[in-house]
Write a protein that holds these residues in place. Structure first.
Motif, PDB file in Angstrom:
ATOM      1  N   ASN A 133      60.738  37.204  38.571  1.00 44.64           N
ATOM      2  CA  ASN A 133      59.286  37.138  38.390  1.00 44.64           C
ATOM      3  C   ASN A 133      58.512  37.487  39.661  1.00 44.64           C
ATOM      4  O   ASN A 133      57.297  37.311  39.718  1.00 44.64           O
ATOM      5  CB  ASN A 133      58.891  35.730  37.938  1.00 44.64           C
ATOM      6  N   ARG A 180      51.854  37.363  31.623  1.00 45.30           N
ATOM      7  CA  ARG A 180      52.451  36.406  32.559  1.00 45.30           C
ATOM      8  C   ARG A 180      52.865  35.124  31.834  1.00 45.30           C
ATOM      9  O   ARG A 180      53.926  34.550  32.096  1.00 45.30           O
ATOM     10  CB  ARG A 180      51.454  36.084  33.671  1.00 45.30           C
ATOM     11  N   GLN A 222      54.471  38.411  38.430  1.00 46.79           N
ATOM     12  CA  GLN A 222      55.036  38.145  37.111  1.00 46.79           C
ATOM     13  C   GLN A 222      54.574  39.124  36.039  1.00 46.79           C
ATOM     14  O   GLN A 222      55.390  39.579  35.223  1.00 46.79           O
ATOM     15  CB  GLN A 222      54.712  36.711  36.683  1.00 46.79           C
ATOM     16  N   CYS A 282      57.851  41.342  34.241  1.00 48.80           N
ATOM     17  CA  CYS A 282      58.254  41.018  32.874  1.00 48.80           C
ATOM     18  C   CYS A 282      58.309  42.239  31.975  1.00 48.80           C
ATOM     19  O   CYS A 282      58.860  42.182  30.879  1.00 48.80           O
ATOM     20  CB  CYS A 282      57.338  39.948  32.291  1.00 48.80           C
TER      21      CYS A 282
END
Length: 467
Positions: free
Chosen positions: A172, A296, A400, A404
């Protein structure tokens, strides 16, 4: 001396690899107590590998582009004969690794010499490397402050001049956060670009592996050496070797500045760093990454659920042997409803599609890497936008939403920005999937014009003691 220059000296026979390694080992013994970057020093292995490099040079052979360059890795990478700790007390009971991790082997094939394993947050679940079992990692620019995490030891070792190149992992933000706080360069490649075999993963859906260095040329040297097809890593999306070049500069690159989520949630120095880089590039186009905060949030849920699932047997059998902070987050992840996690995956997929659409107009996006400079070790709360919020999770507020969805990012240390305590801070240079070459071009340009460079640490004598 950079890794590239050091390797050139050794290949030319002007320096011996064993002498270089002995100097680094002595320096680690003398200075690492300040930083607590290393958890294992593989001195015997390093000496043997250095001797092999010197024998090859004496025989007229080229040991490789990293000939004799000392390296170290986050202690979640397998090193043959060493227990892979992943920052955890529990793993002390594990058997030593039977072979090196794939990326360790690639660096060794390029001639690098392994000096050891580096401190990290337990099981890579954190942004501070305040490890309850091995102690906190100290920032080389201010020993009272964190180095970031979870690859804190990897960043601190490079920033302090203990080794020129290290490896870390990024789920992250665990490469980009410590790179920003320690003032060095870090690369999170495209998800699936580099093999992860032989690394103790945290969240398979999000984990990336990549290098740290003090300059862009060394970062590129490491990245080029790390590339390779691993038929045993089914998550790797091998597209053939794509070595990056540092030529070409910023000419022709369409650059956007991320706003909205990335222009809030931080302190003034984070936004000043972005503004400084934008000015240096003449970039003025601001762009919104839709639903970054929602993306996030999805990453949080996926991280909690996958991490908890991985460690559930030990959570049941040995809960008191976890770092308390890590244990509590894993336990919370184990209690998440399945429908939440499934919805998070749907949100992530939709968010990724919207993010990729931005690259129809832009080649590189600029964003803060961290919301503030390195906080003091032990600080739990910090004021942001008029509210007191937890330090640890908020360090990933800008990283993050990018990791992702698997985008490649170079964390760049920004020069000439006024910060509290004159501490370093970085920005993210974000590209489309598989566009690492454009990121390296831009990073090299920023370094050449002086907009981004690694500052000399205050706790390394004369900057780099190995020059």
């Amino acid at each position: 001396m950079s890794a590239a220059a050091l390797a050139a000296e050794i290949r030319a026979g002007r320096r011996r690899a064993i002498e270089v390694v002995e100097a680094h080992l002595a320096d680690i013994a003398a200075r690492d107590a300040r930083f607590n970057a290393f958890t294992e020093v593989t001195a015997a292995r390093a000496r043997a590998e250095a001797e092999a490099v010197d024998v090859a040079v004496a025989a007229g052979q080229d040991p490789g582009p990293l000939a004799g360059v000392p390296i170290a890795v986050k202690n979640l990478f397998d090193l043959e004969g060493v227990v892979t700790l992943a920052g955890a007390k529990i793993e002390r009971d594990s058997l030593p690794a039977r072979a090196d991790a794939f990326l360790v082997r690639k660096l060794r094939e390029a001639g690098a010499v392994m000096l050891g394993a580096l401190n990290m947050d337990e099981y890579a679940y954190g942004f501070t490397t305040e490890n309850a079992h091995f102690g906190p990692c100290h920032n080389p620019h201010d020993l009272t402050r964190i180095a970031g995490g979870s690859s804190g030891g990897s960043a601190a070792a490079v920033a302090a001049g203990l080794v020129p190149i290290t490896l870390g992992s990024d789920t992250n933000g665990s490469i980009r956060v410590p790179a920003s706080l320690c003032g060095i360069w870090g690369l999170k490649p495209t998800y699936g670009r580099l093999s992860r075999r032989g690394a103790f993963l945290f969240v398979g859906a999000l984990d990336h592996l990549g290098p740290f260095a003090r300059d862009v040329a060394d970062l590129a040297l490491a990245y080029n050496a790390l590339q390779g097809d691993d038929a045993e890593d089914h998550a790797q999306a091998w597209r053939g070797p794509e070595p990056v070049s540092l030529e070409g500069g910023a000419e022709g690159l369409r650059i956007g500045i991320l706003d909205d989520h990335f222009a809030r949630n931080g302190h003034a120095e984070a936004f000043a760093a972005v503004a400084a880089v934008a000015r240096a590039l003449g970039a003025t186009h601001r762009v919104t990454l839709p639903d970054a905060a929602i993306g996030r949030a999805a990453a949080f849920l996926i991280t909690m659920a996958e991490g908890a699932n991985l460690h559930l047997p030990n959570l049941r059998a040995r809960p008191d042997d976890f770092d308390p902070g890590t244990r509590d987050r894993f336990l919370a992840g184990a209690l998440l409803p399945a429908t939440w996690v499934q919805q998070a995956q749907r949100v992530r997929a939709a968010y990724r599609a919207r993010a990729l659409a931005l690259f129809d107009e832009f080649d590189v996006l600029i964003a803060p890497a961290t919301p503030y400079v390195a906080p003091p070790i032990g600080q739990e709360m910090i004021e942001v936008d008029g509210q007191m919020i937890p330090v640890r999770p908020n360090l990933g507020v800008y990283t993050q939403p990018i990791s992702c969805i698997g985008l490649p990012v170079i964390a760049a240390p920004v020069a000439g920005v006024a910060t509290p305590g004159n501490l370093p801070i970085g920005v993210q240079l974000i590209g489309a999937p598989w566009a690492e070459d454009k990121l390296f071009r831009l990073a090299a340009h920023l370094e050449r014009i002086g907009a981004c460079r690694a500052p000399e640490p205050r706790n390394a004598p004369n900057g780099n003691p190995h020059a």
